[in-house]
Design an enzyme around this catalytic site. Structure first.
Site, PDB file in Angstrom:
ATOM      1  N   SER A  24    -116.643  40.886 -63.672  1.00  0.00           N
ATOM      2  CA  SER A  24    -117.140  39.341 -63.127  1.00  0.00           C
ATOM      3  C   SER A  24    -115.905  38.363 -63.561  1.00  0.00           C
ATOM      4  O   SER A  24    -115.327  37.666 -62.709  1.00  0.00           O
ATOM      5  CB  SER A  24    -118.180  38.731 -63.444  1.00  0.00           C
ATOM      6  OG  SER A  24    -119.275  39.541 -63.223  1.00  0.00           O
ATOM      7  N   GLN A 171    -122.667  35.689 -56.812  1.00  0.00           N
ATOM      8  CA  GLN A 171    -121.676  35.746 -55.810  1.00  0.00           C
ATOM      9  C   GLN A 171    -121.829  34.812 -55.058  1.00  0.00           C
ATOM     10  O   GLN A 171    -120.692  34.246 -54.555  1.00  0.00           O
ATOM     11  CB  GLN A 171    -121.836  37.191 -55.315  1.00  0.00           C
ATOM     12  CG  GLN A 171    -121.442  38.135 -56.451  1.00  0.00           C
ATOM     13  CD  GLN A 171    -121.560  39.785 -55.732  1.00  0.00           C
ATOM     14  OE1 GLN A 171    -122.126  39.884 -54.733  1.00  0.00           O
ATOM     15  NE2 GLN A 171    -121.331  40.685 -56.630  1.00  0.00           N
ATOM     16  N   ASP A 322    -127.466  43.510 -63.388  1.00  0.00           N
ATOM     17  CA  ASP A 322    -126.699  45.059 -63.406  1.00  0.00           C
ATOM     18  C   ASP A 322    -127.248  45.824 -64.515  1.00  0.00           C
ATOM     19  O   ASP A 322    -126.799  46.908 -64.676  1.00  0.00           O
ATOM     20  CB  ASP A 322    -125.195  44.892 -63.973  1.00  0.00           C
ATOM     21  CG  ASP A 322    -124.837  44.002 -62.162  1.00  0.00           C
ATOM     22  OD1 ASP A 322    -125.281  44.143 -60.952  1.00  0.00           O
ATOM     23  OD2 ASP A 322    -123.616  43.393 -62.641  1.00  0.00           O
TER      24      ASP A 322
HETATM   25  C1  S3P Z   1    -121.764  39.294 -59.899  1.00  0.00           C
HETATM   26  C2  S3P Z   1    -122.965  38.845 -59.627  1.00  0.00           C
HETATM   27  C3  S3P Z   1    -124.030  39.838 -59.575  1.00  0.00           C
HETATM   28  C4  S3P Z   1    -123.689  41.197 -60.098  1.00  0.00           C
HETATM   29  C5  S3P Z   1    -122.416  41.693 -59.668  1.00  0.00           C
HETATM   30  C6  S3P Z   1    -121.580  40.774 -60.314  1.00  0.00           C
HETATM   31  C7  S3P Z   1    -120.541  38.382 -60.026  1.00  0.00           C
HETATM   32  O1  S3P Z   1    -124.350  40.062 -58.110  1.00  0.00           O
HETATM   33  O2  S3P Z   1    -124.897  42.001 -59.621  1.00  0.00           O
HETATM   34  O3  S3P Z   1    -122.336  42.726 -60.318  1.00  0.00           O
HETATM   35  O4  S3P Z   1    -119.598  38.614 -60.479  1.00  0.00           O
HETATM   36  O5  S3P Z   1    -120.840  37.072 -59.444  1.00  0.00           O
HETATM   37  P1  S3P Z   1    -125.396  38.931 -57.138  1.00  0.00           P
HETATM   38  O6  S3P Z   1    -124.551  37.504 -57.005  1.00  0.00           O
HETATM   39  O7  S3P Z   1    -125.489  39.657 -55.868  1.00  0.00           O
HETATM   40  O8  S3P Z   1    -126.669  38.940 -58.039  1.00  0.00           O
END
Ligand code: S3P
Length: 447
Positions: A24, A171, A322
């Site tokens: 991330s 995200q 995750d």
């Molecule tokens: C992430 C947010 C999560 C996570 C992904 C990374 C990010 O997804 O599952 O591996 O870096 O913002 P979601 O926003 O769909 O929950």
């Protein structure tokens, strides 16, 4: 080409290791470095497939992005609003974070960007991002179900937005905040449950003006003021707690193990797995706590010990979204029932992880149920039978979770394709084998 991998019973794990850089944070460091004026440097960048896709995309959008040496990168950004129209499709591979955050970035630039990805990414829902960006004035033309491939025609005259998140998604929040950088006035995201705040922390680190308030119900209101002067910075990327989770759980379940995982990010909004494991009776010590570019980091000392089943509340899901695949493996080794509640979002990850874990665990002889959005694993404190080949459906975390199960199962566990592991954890087998695992790849098996 698919690459089968096999994991067989392992002796005690021991030694020190460093999981690769946080995925991330790595995506965000490249994106903000590409926007900031002047030079940015990144240390500890995850050089996994997903992040390399983002690096390539930022180059396609006109930033200078160079790799200096392993994990050390340098960028010269274009300034907020200064990205250039890419002359080809941005192929984001398996990277959901890369694709969604980039959709936000380009939505407030007055040009058209085409995005695509691999079969997994092309099946994932993009409406959640397309809708708010559309409200800001971007036009998103996608195939059925609002999925990739799609085109984002950005707007040069965007409207500021206040958006209530319907799903807790960092995200989506990040896509809106990144779009808001190139909008006059304030862009606001209201999240009912706090999700990882790496975008907020990194925006501040690069000089953006951000307001974060807590709501009475435990949520957050995050506002960014448009046209900030982002200036080049240095970013040190912590080891990814989501990747560290695999050796961590392996050490907890392989008898006699004791390992140290160095420099793991321990942001509270990412640490739900470790909290849950502690409730299950795990011995995890955090040593040498420190701060890196606004992110808390520690060394984790993990020792094998008996685990007990627990009830994991739905409210904890955003802080460990995750980590359910590997938690389900820990649960299979625990004594008693573990119920993981409220996992609807698991169905729209790199694969349907709820179905994949239920099927894979059952194939390995574990008693498992899915009730609504809950995953229920019945452990009896003994190693499961194993002996299955797991279908991973281009999902790195399903692949790694079952390789960890193979380390304790009575019979080896195989996965049909280990290639996707490189999206988040290049060198996974070597790191695990260095600690005492026995993970082999097909040619090694054949030879
Ligand atoms: C992430 C947010 C999560 C996570 C992904 C990374 C990010 O997804 O599952 O591996 O870096 O913002 P979601 O926003 O769909 O929950």
């Amino acid at each position: 080409m698919a690459a089968q991998m096999v994991s067989a019973k392992a002796g005690p794990l021991s030694g020190r290791a460093r999981a690769p850089g946080d995925k991330s944070i790595s995506h965000r460091a490249l994106m903000l470095g590409a926007l900031a004026v002047g030079e940015s440097t990144v240390e500890g960048l995850l050089e996994g497939e997903d992040v390399l896709r983002t690096a390539r995309a930022m180059r396609q959008l006109g930033a200078l992005v160079e790799r200096l040496e392993s994990g050390r990168w340098r960028l010269y950004g274009r300034g907020v609003g200064g990205l250039a129209e890419p002359d080809d499709v941005l192929d984001m591979g398996n990277a959901g974070t890369g694709a969604r955050l980039l959709m936000g970035l380009v939505a407030t630039h007055g040009f058209t960007t085409f995005l695509t990805g691999d079969a997994s990414l092309r099946s994932r829902p993009m409406r959640r991002v397309a809708e708010p960006l559309g409200r800001m004035g971007a036009v998103i033309t996608a195939r059925s179900g609002v999925r990739l491939p799609l085109a984002v025609t950005g707007t040069a005259t965007p409207t500021p937005l206040a958006w209530d998140l319907t799903v807790p998604s960092a995200q989506v929040k990040s896509a809106i905040l990144l779009a808001g950088l190139n909008v006059a006035g304030e862009t606001t995201v209201i999240e009912p449950q706090p999700t990882r705040d790496h975008t907020e922390l990194m925006l501040r680190h690069f000089g953006a003006d951000l307001r974060v308030e807590s709501t009475a119900g435990g949520g957050r209101v995050v506002s960014v003021t448009g046209y900030p002067e982002l200036t080049g910075r240095h970013v040190t990327v912590p080891a990814d707690p989501s990747s560290a989770a695999f050796p961590a759980v392996a050490a907890l379940i392989v008898p006699g193990s004791e390992i140290v995982l160095e420099g793991v990010g321990c942001n509270r909004l990412r640490f739900g797995l470790y909290e849950t494991l502690a409730e299950m009776g795990a011995e995890i010590e955090l040593r040498n706590r420190r701060d890196q570019a606004g992110e808390p980091v520690a060394d984790l000392v993990i020792r094998h010990g008996a685990l007990t089943g627990v009830d994991v509340p739905a409210a904890r899901a955003p802080s460990m979204i995750d980590e359910y695949p590997i938690l389900a493996i820990a649960a299979a080794l625990a004594r008693g029932t573990t119920r993981m509640r409220g996992l609807a979002e698991l169905k729209v990850k790199e694969s349907d992880r709820l179905a994949a874990m239920a099927e894979g665990l059952a194939a390995c002889g574990v008693r498992v149920e899915v009730r609504g959005d809950d995953l229920i694993v019945h452990g009896d404190g003994r190693p499961p039978e194993g002996g299955a080949t797991i279908r991973t459906n281009l999902d790195h975390r399903i692949a790694m979770a079952f390789l960890v199960l193979g380390m304790v199962a009575e019979r080896p566990v195989a996965i049909d394709d280990g290639q996707p592991i490189a999206t988040s954890f290049p060198g996974f087998a070597a790191l695990m084998n260095g600690l005492g695992a026995t993970i082999t790849e097909p040619d090694e098996v054949a030879g």
